[in-house]
Design a protein around this motif. Structure first.
Motif, PDB file in Angstrom:
ATOM      1  N   GLU A   7       0.893  -1.203   0.252  1.00  0.00           N
ATOM      2  CA  GLU A   7      -0.418  -0.070   0.095  1.00  0.00           C
ATOM      3  C   GLU A   7       1.444   1.086  -0.106  1.00  0.00           C
ATOM      4  O   GLU A   7       1.638   2.092   0.798  1.00  0.00           O
ATOM      5  CB  GLU A   7      -0.659  -0.295   1.168  1.00  0.00           C
ATOM      6  N   ASN A   8       0.450   2.175  -1.078  1.00  0.00           N
ATOM      7  CA  ASN A   8       1.465   3.349  -1.096  1.00  0.00           C
ATOM      8  C   ASN A   8       0.740   4.324  -1.614  1.00  0.00           C
ATOM      9  O   ASN A   8       0.164   3.855  -2.589  1.00  0.00           O
ATOM     10  CB  ASN A   8       2.793   2.931  -1.645  1.00  0.00           C
TER      11      ASN A   8
ATOM     12  N   LYS B  81      -0.796   4.796   3.392  1.00  0.00           N
ATOM     13  CA  LYS B  81       0.479   5.120   3.826  1.00  0.00           C
ATOM     14  C   LYS B  81       0.718   5.451   2.541  1.00  0.00           C
ATOM     15  O   LYS B  81       0.189   5.490   0.963  1.00  0.00           O
ATOM     16  CB  LYS B  81       0.776   3.333   3.313  1.00  0.00           C
ATOM     17  N   ILE B 146       1.766  10.264   6.069  1.00  0.00           N
ATOM     18  CA  ILE B 146       1.707   8.948   7.010  1.00  0.00           C
ATOM     19  C   ILE B 146       2.810   8.444   6.394  1.00  0.00           C
ATOM     20  O   ILE B 146       2.655   7.643   4.894  1.00  0.00           O
ATOM     21  CB  ILE B 146       0.206   8.179   6.911  1.00  0.00           C
ATOM     22  N   ILE B 147       3.693   6.934   7.525  1.00  0.00           N
ATOM     23  CA  ILE B 147       4.328   6.524   6.787  1.00  0.00           C
ATOM     24  C   ILE B 147       4.432   4.893   7.098  1.00  0.00           C
ATOM     25  O   ILE B 147       5.342   4.115   6.243  1.00  0.00           O
ATOM     26  CB  ILE B 147       6.491   7.202   6.931  1.00  0.00           C
ATOM     27  N   GLY B 148       3.657   5.354   8.248  1.00  0.00           N
ATOM     28  CA  GLY B 148       2.781   3.645   8.138  1.00  0.00           C
ATOM     29  C   GLY B 148       1.177   3.840   9.619  1.00  0.00           C
ATOM     30  O   GLY B 148       1.313   4.294   9.517  1.00  0.00           O
ATOM     31  N   THR B 149       1.527   2.337   9.071  1.00  0.00           N
ATOM     32  CA  THR B 149      -0.073   2.532   9.596  1.00  0.00           C
ATOM     33  C   THR B 149      -0.392   1.631  10.723  1.00  0.00           C
ATOM     34  O   THR B 149       0.042   0.018   9.834  1.00  0.00           O
ATOM     35  CB  THR B 149      -1.687   2.489   8.648  1.00  0.00           C
ATOM     36  N   CYS B 158      -1.887   5.312  13.481  1.00  0.00           N
ATOM     37  CA  CYS B 158      -0.463   5.638  12.801  1.00  0.00           C
ATOM     38  C   CYS B 158       0.981   6.289  13.038  1.00  0.00           C
ATOM     39  O   CYS B 158       1.151   7.228  14.268  1.00  0.00           O
ATOM     40  CB  CYS B 158      -1.405   6.876  11.517  1.00  0.00           C
TER      41      CYS B 158
END
Lengths: 138, 176
Positions: A7-8, B81, B146-149, B158
């Protein structure tokens, strides 16, 4: 969960389900939630008790971060942006963040500059101009 | 990002709810059950906006309960992300700061705050640039990526960054 790993949003990898779904800009969500809140108000004395925390927080959030307040302007924004062959997700990021320069727009939505898509800097600049005009005349 | 999507759910209903108000009862129960919940796949269900259709009920063996497949439209909030969004700072400490974007909490670690911003303790802890021109404190509005969830059963959490071009404070309550 391999789907999760890939996911990106910057490359528009948000899963098929969401890519095809209708995205909502903050200002549109504000209209929907306020309408729903008014309906609840008519039905009961204390509507804040009726709604979930998620609803309450979302309503506060979209009210605070809505770029456009009146419903006509909201409709215009969507109409103008939809002329530019954007994905729903890209359209809403632009509508939410209202970037002022081409450079900023590309930083916010890197996927508009990926290969094979017809967005040159001029087209993006025109799009941003159109957007700022709506804001001015709202 | 907020989405308007169609979801499906099997609603189990006790026979005492049957009668002319059956549809209303199903919808009321659906709202009570679903609004405000969160799943890793679809995110937070903020509000149900409409019912697409209610299928034929199926009597469950042994209990008398009937389950109806219901298709409904709803507004969901699902962070991704790589997504850039605006958020309100809720808490600042020396590890970094927490911000909220609607129902979701986002943590920005001090490693992901620009290096020229220093932590200042006090009754209003904040991050400030050396020349004091930019300040992040409670109630500041920031634009972050947002770089991570992390997803668990009932919440999405997040990790964000403001260490990139065009990210950072967009509105400082103290300056206004």
């Amino acid at each position: 969960m391999s789907g999760e790993e890939e996911e990106n949003a910057a490359e528009l990898k948000i899963g098929d389900e969401f890519l095809k779904a209708k995205c909502l800009m903050n200002c549109e969500v504000a209209l929907i939630l306020e309408h729903k809140y008014e309906q609840l108000q008519q039905m009961s004395e204390d509507p804040m008790n009726q709604v979930s925390q998620v609803f309450e927080k979302s309503l506060q959030y979209v009210k605070r971060f809505s770029r456009y307040k009146n419903p006509d302007a909201v409709r215009q924004v969507r109409e103008i942006l939809s002329r530019y062959q954007l994905a729903e997700f890209e359209l809403c990021v632009l509508g939410n963040l209202c970037p002022e320069t081409v450079e900023e727009a590309i930083a916010m939505v890197p996927s508009i500059k990926t290969k094979g898509r017809a967005h040159d800097d001029e087209a993006i600049e025109k799009m941003l101009n159109d957007l700022s005009l709506i804001k001015k005349f709202e | 990002m907020f989405f308007h999507i169609v979801l499906e759910r099997n609603m189990q209903l006790h026979p005492r709810h049957f009668g002319r108000n059956l549809r209303d009862n199903i919808v009321a129960k659906l709202m009570k059950d679903v609004e405000g919940t969160c799943s890793g796949r679809h995110g937070f269900v903020v509000a149900i906006t409409g019912i697409e259709n209610i299928g034929k009920g199926l009597i469950r063996d042994g209990t008398g309960f009937v389950s109806f497949p219901v298709k409904y439209q709803c507004v969901v909030f699902r962070p991704f992300k790589g997504e850039i969004l605006e958020a309100v700072v809720t808490m600042v400490n020396k590890m970094g700061f927490f911000a909220e974007a609607g129902p979701v909490q986002i943590f920005v670690s001090n490693h992901l705050i620009p290096d020229d911003m220093e932590f200042q303790s006090g009754d209003m802890p904040n991050y400030t640039t050396s020349d004091g021109s930019v300040k992040i404190q409670k109630d500041s509005e920031v634009r972050l990526k947002i770089i991570g969830t992390r997803v668990d059963a009932t919440e999405i959490f997040c990790i964000g960054t403001i260490k990139d071009d065009f990210l950072g404070v967009i509105n400082d309550p103290a300056a206004a």
